[in-house]
Design a protein around this motif. Structure first.
Motif, mmCIF file in Angstrom:
data_model
loop_
_atom_site.group_PDB
_atom_site.id
_atom_site.type_symbol
_atom_site.label_atom_id
_atom_site.label_comp_id
_atom_site.label_asym_id
_atom_site.label_seq_id
_atom_site.Cartn_x
_atom_site.Cartn_y
_atom_site.Cartn_z
ATOM 1 N N GLU A 149 0.833 -1.207 0.000
ATOM 2 C CA GLU A 149 0.000 0.000 0.000
ATOM 3 C C GLU A 149 0.860 1.246 0.000
ATOM 4 O O GLU A 149 1.921 1.283 0.612
ATOM 5 C CB GLU A 149 -0.898 0.049 1.238
ATOM 6 C CG GLU A 149 -1.985 -0.996 1.230
ATOM 7 C CD GLU A 149 -2.961 -0.804 2.373
ATOM 8 O OE1 GLU A 149 -3.476 0.321 2.534
ATOM 9 O OE2 GLU A 149 -3.196 -1.787 3.088
ATOM 10 N N TYR A 150 0.356 2.268 -0.674
ATOM 11 C CA TYR A 150 0.950 3.599 -0.655
ATOM 12 C C TYR A 150 -0.090 4.551 -0.095
ATOM 13 O O TYR A 150 -1.238 4.559 -0.542
ATOM 14 C CB TYR A 150 1.374 4.036 -2.067
ATOM 15 C CG TYR A 150 1.765 5.495 -2.128
ATOM 16 C CD1 TYR A 150 2.961 5.935 -1.576
ATOM 17 C CD2 TYR A 150 0.916 6.435 -2.699
ATOM 18 C CE1 TYR A 150 3.312 7.276 -1.616
ATOM 19 C CE2 TYR A 150 1.265 7.775 -2.742
ATOM 20 C CZ TYR A 150 2.462 8.187 -2.197
ATOM 21 O OH TYR A 150 2.805 9.512 -2.226
ATOM 22 N N VAL A 151 0.305 5.332 0.905
ATOM 23 C CA VAL A 151 -0.600 6.291 1.538
ATOM 24 C C VAL A 151 0.073 7.654 1.537
ATOM 25 O O VAL A 151 1.208 7.784 2.013
ATOM 26 C CB VAL A 151 -0.916 5.878 2.994
ATOM 27 C CG1 VAL A 151 -1.767 6.918 3.676
ATOM 28 C CG2 VAL A 151 -1.579 4.520 3.035
ATOM 29 N N ASP A 152 -0.604 8.651 1.007
ATOM 30 C CA ASP A 152 -0.095 10.019 1.049
ATOM 31 C C ASP A 152 -0.888 10.776 2.098
ATOM 32 O O ASP A 152 -2.066 11.058 1.918
ATOM 33 C CB ASP A 152 -0.235 10.689 -0.318
ATOM 34 C CG ASP A 152 0.507 12.013 -0.387
ATOM 35 O OD1 ASP A 152 0.800 12.618 0.682
ATOM 36 O OD2 ASP A 152 0.810 12.451 -1.503
ATOM 37 N N VAL A 153 -0.246 11.077 3.209
ATOM 38 C CA VAL A 153 -0.893 11.764 4.325
ATOM 39 C C VAL A 153 -1.016 13.256 4.043
ATOM 40 O O VAL A 153 -1.889 13.917 4.579
ATOM 41 C CB VAL A 153 -0.096 11.520 5.630
ATOM 42 C CG1 VAL A 153 -0.650 12.315 6.787
ATOM 43 C CG2 VAL A 153 -0.074 10.050 5.966
ATOM 44 N N GLY A 154 -0.131 13.788 3.216
ATOM 45 C CA GLY A 154 -0.102 15.226 2.984
ATOM 46 C C GLY A 154 0.682 15.906 4.088
ATOM 47 O O GLY A 154 1.662 15.363 4.592
ATOM 48 N N ASP A 155 0.229 17.085 4.489
ATOM 49 C CA ASP A 155 0.906 17.818 5.560
ATOM 50 C C ASP A 155 0.723 17.089 6.885
ATOM 51 O O ASP A 155 -0.341 16.541 7.163
ATOM 52 C CB ASP A 155 0.348 19.234 5.682
ATOM 53 C CG ASP A 155 0.668 20.079 4.457
ATOM 54 O OD1 ASP A 155 1.649 19.754 3.761
ATOM 55 O OD2 ASP A 155 -0.067 21.043 4.195
#
Length: 190
Positions: A149-155
């Motif tokens: 899995e790839y997760v982009d949390v952002g800031d």
């Protein structure tokens, strides 16, 4: 710094927290082990310090090291007749620009874990935090390396870190539930 503490908090929310071992690694231009596999109840997250950033990111090396160390320790535990599963979470704020290893090397290391058959299941997650415009590169790395899995949390706001902690906690729970079943852990959505 806050991410490490949030991950520890998330691990402690697992119903199987007493059986969780945690290894923490930091990376910039090099990969440094904060501590090896330690029983979660013995982890004091208040001792974690903020990592020294150098502008370099050895993402592939850190991922390779994490999966390799997990494989080796799983073999040790399996030799002692423990059932073992693993969750590897790698958090980064940027794309790789300092590694000796490549995405293909990470993929081969993941294949070794599967080939060893010492782990009931292995779940790998790449988390982008404050990664700016690196999303496409990080997604490509996750795909090329065979990361689950790839997760982009952002800031890294308190709310988003709390959401990440809940995601990690859910991942631990689903991985724990798979132990002894011979099947993979259930997929969850961030």
């Amino acid at each position: 710094f806050a991410i490490k503490q949030r991950v520890v908090e998330a691990c402690r929310k697992s119903p199987r927290a007493d059986y969780v071992l945690l290894r923490v690694v930091e990376f910039n231009s090099s990969v440094d082990e904060v501590h090896g596999f330690v029983p979660l109840p013995q982890v004091d997250a208040s001792t974690y310090t903020e990592p020294v950033c150098s502008g370099s990111t050895a993402l592939y090396d850190a991922t390779y090291s994490s999966i390799g160390a997990t494989r080796k320790y799983a073999n040790t535990l399996a030799d002692q007749e423990y059932l073992v599963n693993a969750l590897v979470v790698v958090a980064t704020d940027g794309e790789d620009n300092a590694s000796r290893f490549r995405a293909d090397d990470v993929k081969k290391e993941i294949a070794k874990v599967v080939g060893d058959e010492q782990l009931e299941s292995l779940k790998t997650i790449l988390v982008a935090v404050n990664a700016g415009g690196c999303g496409a590169s990080l997604q490509r790395f996750a795909s090329d390396a065979g990361i689950d899995e790839y997760v982009d949390v952002g800031d890294a706001t308190p709310g988003k870190l709390a959401k990440l902690a809940a995601f990690v906690s859910q991942s631990i729970s689903t991985t724990s539930q798979a132990l002894g079943t011979g099947g993979p852990s259930q997929a969850i959505v961030f």
